[in-house]
Design an enzyme around this catalytic site. Sequence first.
Site, PDB file in Angstrom:
ATOM      1  N   SER A  71      11.680 -12.462  -3.874  1.00 52.43           N
ATOM      2  CA  SER A  71      12.963 -12.166  -4.518  1.00 52.43           C
ATOM      3  C   SER A  71      14.104 -12.687  -3.652  1.00 52.43           C
ATOM      4  CB  SER A  71      13.125 -10.657  -4.745  1.00 52.43           C
ATOM      5  OG  SER A  71      13.600 -10.030  -3.579  1.00 52.43           O
ATOM      6  N   GLY A  72      15.305 -12.677  -4.214  1.00 52.13           N
ATOM      7  CA  GLY A  72      16.489 -13.144  -3.492  1.00 52.13           C
ATOM      8  C   GLY A  72      17.345 -12.021  -2.946  1.00 52.13           C
ATOM      9  N   ASP A 127      -3.752  -8.499   8.887  1.00 52.85           N
ATOM     10  CA  ASP A 127      -2.608  -8.223   9.750  1.00 52.85           C
ATOM     11  C   ASP A 127      -2.593  -6.785  10.244  1.00 52.85           C
ATOM     12  OD1 ASP A 127      -2.172  -7.398   7.143  1.00 52.85           O
ATOM     13  OD2 ASP A 127      -0.020  -7.816   7.173  1.00 52.85           O
ATOM     14  N   CYS A 182       0.821  -1.194   0.000  1.00 55.78           N
ATOM     15  CA  CYS A 182       0.000   0.000   0.000  1.00 55.78           C
ATOM     16  C   CYS A 182       0.859   1.250   0.000  1.00 55.78           C
ATOM     17  CB  CYS A 182      -0.898   0.007   1.242  1.00 55.78           C
ATOM     18  SG  CYS A 182      -1.885  -1.504   1.444  1.00 55.78           S
ATOM     19  N   ASN A 227       1.639   0.032   5.592  1.00 53.12           N
ATOM     20  CA  ASN A 227       2.160  -0.493   4.334  1.00 53.12           C
ATOM     21  C   ASN A 227       3.073  -1.666   4.662  1.00 53.12           C
ATOM     22  OD1 ASN A 227       3.292  -0.883   1.749  1.00 53.12           O
ATOM     23  ND2 ASN A 227       4.850   0.674   2.101  1.00 53.12           N
ATOM     24  N   GLY A 228       2.743  -2.858   4.174  1.00 54.06           N
ATOM     25  CA  GLY A 228       3.613  -4.004   4.414  1.00 54.06           C
ATOM     26  C   GLY A 228       2.846  -5.259   4.762  1.00 54.06           C
ATOM     27  N   GLU A 229       3.558  -6.173   5.398  1.00 54.84           N
ATOM     28  CA  GLU A 229       2.974  -7.442   5.826  1.00 54.84           C
ATOM     29  C   GLU A 229       3.546  -7.823   7.189  1.00 54.84           C
ATOM     30  OE1 GLU A 229       0.655  -8.824   4.104  1.00 54.84           O
ATOM     31  OE2 GLU A 229       0.920  -8.020   2.075  1.00 54.84           O
ATOM     32  N   ILE A 262      14.433 -11.837 -16.831  1.00 54.57           N
ATOM     33  CA  ILE A 262      14.752 -10.934 -17.941  1.00 54.57           C
ATOM     34  C   ILE A 262      15.932 -11.515 -18.710  1.00 54.57           C
ATOM     35  CG2 ILE A 262      15.788  -8.691 -18.452  1.00 54.57           C
ATOM     36  CD1 ILE A 262      12.855  -8.479 -17.971  1.00 54.57           C
ATOM     37  N   ARG A 271      -4.747   1.247  -1.193  1.00 57.87           N
ATOM     38  CA  ARG A 271      -4.671  -0.185  -0.891  1.00 57.87           C
ATOM     39  C   ARG A 271      -4.463  -1.057  -2.125  1.00 57.87           C
ATOM     40  NH1 ARG A 271      -9.252  -4.433   1.329  1.00 57.87           N
ATOM     41  NH2 ARG A 271      -7.795  -5.941   2.236  1.00 57.87           N
TER      42      ARG A 271
END
Length: 643
Positions: A363-364, A100, A2, A75-77, A291, A50
């Site tokens: 992602s890594g 959450d 968000c 904003n986030g998890e 890519i 949102r």
Amino acid sequence: MCGIVGLFDTHGNGTIDRQQLVQMNQTQVHRGPDEGEVYIEPGLGLGHRRLSIMDVASGQQPLFNEDDSVVVVFNGEIYNYRMLAKQLTEAGHQFKTHCDTEVIVHAWEEWGEQCVNHFRGMFAFGLWDRNRQTLFLARDRLGIKPLYYALLDNGQLIFSSELKALVAHPALSREMDPCAVEDYFAYGYIPEPKTIFRQARKLSPGFMLTVQRGQTQLQPKQYWDVPFNRQDTIDESEVQESLIAKLRESVDIHLMTEVPLGAFLSGGVDSSAVVAMMSGIMNEPVNTCSISFGDPAFNESRYAQEVADRYRTNHHVKQVEHDDFDLIDKLALLYDEPYADSSALPTYRVCELARERVTVVLSGDGGDENFAGYRRYRWHMLEEKMRATLPLSIRKPLFGFLGHVYPKADWAPRMFRAKATFEALARDAVEGYFHSVSIMSDAMRQRLFAPAFRNDLQAYQAVNVLRSYAEQCPTDDALSRVQYLDMKTYLVGDILTKVDRASMAHALEVRVPLLDHELVEWISTLPASIKLKDGEGKYIFKKALEPYLSDNILYRNKMGFSVPLADWFRGPLRQRVRDAVLGPVLAETGIFNRTYLEELVEHHQSGRRDYSAPLWTLLMFESFVRNIVKGEGRFVYEKKQAA
């Protein structure tokens, strides 16, 4: 994922301009295209955009507690929210949703400022407690999610997920910070907590800011740091086993979602490790995206394909051609301040590809900082061994002289670039590392800036950023120290900023299981000797992954997400570089030495030197000035009048 925004009158219950709040909120619509709401009460306004990920039906924000005395925009998890919700329910709190976000308001009620220590995840939020007349801002431990703020001259505190929302407020001064400009031309980004504007700040990773009404002094407070409490006795086989278990557990909690999910797959060690763990956890094939480049010198798509084939993922590839430079001005608008990592171009494209199929990707990012994967760590440790043989009082004049007289050889392999090595050996460890990561050296920046601008710097030097973090570093181990410096600067200012803006431009949420703070804390306790061993970076990580990935993936040379800038600037972008670097936009700022700008352009385009990195840095600065500052109808650099 968000976007959040807020206006807070620190003096009292002043009227909040609803139209202004809505306008600021709308600048971040790309971060949250699903819904947008604002809430206003005397002296306070909160806004939220949102992107629905969890509890899609009832997770709207701003979100309140039971009696509406506490409200949050987030904003986030929070990945451990179910456990926290159970704990808080048992303590008597009542929940209205299954998202959450609601955990945050009840955690604040229960633990106050210490609530942040209970959260496991990525987050930036603003919370208002009417009973305590307190505004509370917090950012996650590693800085995965951004948070900007500014205290205006009228006493109003404004905050947001992106700098563009603050810039939308007419009372924010657009005066640039000379020290931030110096930082930018050294690092290629502006390290926390500065922004390009004097009045605006970033809340640093692992920091919180508590402001009570009537308080006009802002004092951010740190609540977390990477511990680096080293284990002295370890068994490598046990470490490998524990590492895989902890990595799998981190990946598992990052899979929490109600929307389609996938992963970035570059073919490098880190993203391949994440995909391998996902494939062992998920019941369906992993959606992977990568890519490819038309130029084979920059193309590692075949390695991504190898991993995709091994784990039978639903793999999607997008080719970026060698002339994909139409994004230059768009990047300036995305990043809001000067930002010079050219890999932002392919990152934007891979996010664009991923969003066609999923809403969340893993992602890594973070593997190199955690496990000492960058080649510069190897060179730094070799230089440290040489520094240890002679005191600085001898090294500085001896190697300083050799560095001055030895010819520069940009074209040669690193081992033959003795000039750079001599220059590094003439410095202490922090200054030597700064020299290795700088886009433009101290001498180049000295020539780049006009005399009046150098005076405005008042002897400030960009190396001060690293020195300040080195002073607070919790370890004296040489390798761990530079890992710590990168976690505080390059990781958050460059890598995480790049991914956040590129992904949110497409309303895509990116999660980084290698930066789960519990995993980072554990990795930091491992001896440096098993992270960089016999010249092999990520040694223990690679050994642990041998059952999951081939040697072709684990032990090949690192390529990175590069683009062919040197060729662009001598070919298709030749005239654009000249127009931008030597044109009126940079000239009018009063910052630059025109003669040196001409030298950079001429020497690069003639093939005498490779100045592609400095020229890209200038190109992005020009685009920022033209699109952001002048685009807002404000002048660029407000010089101080002589007394």
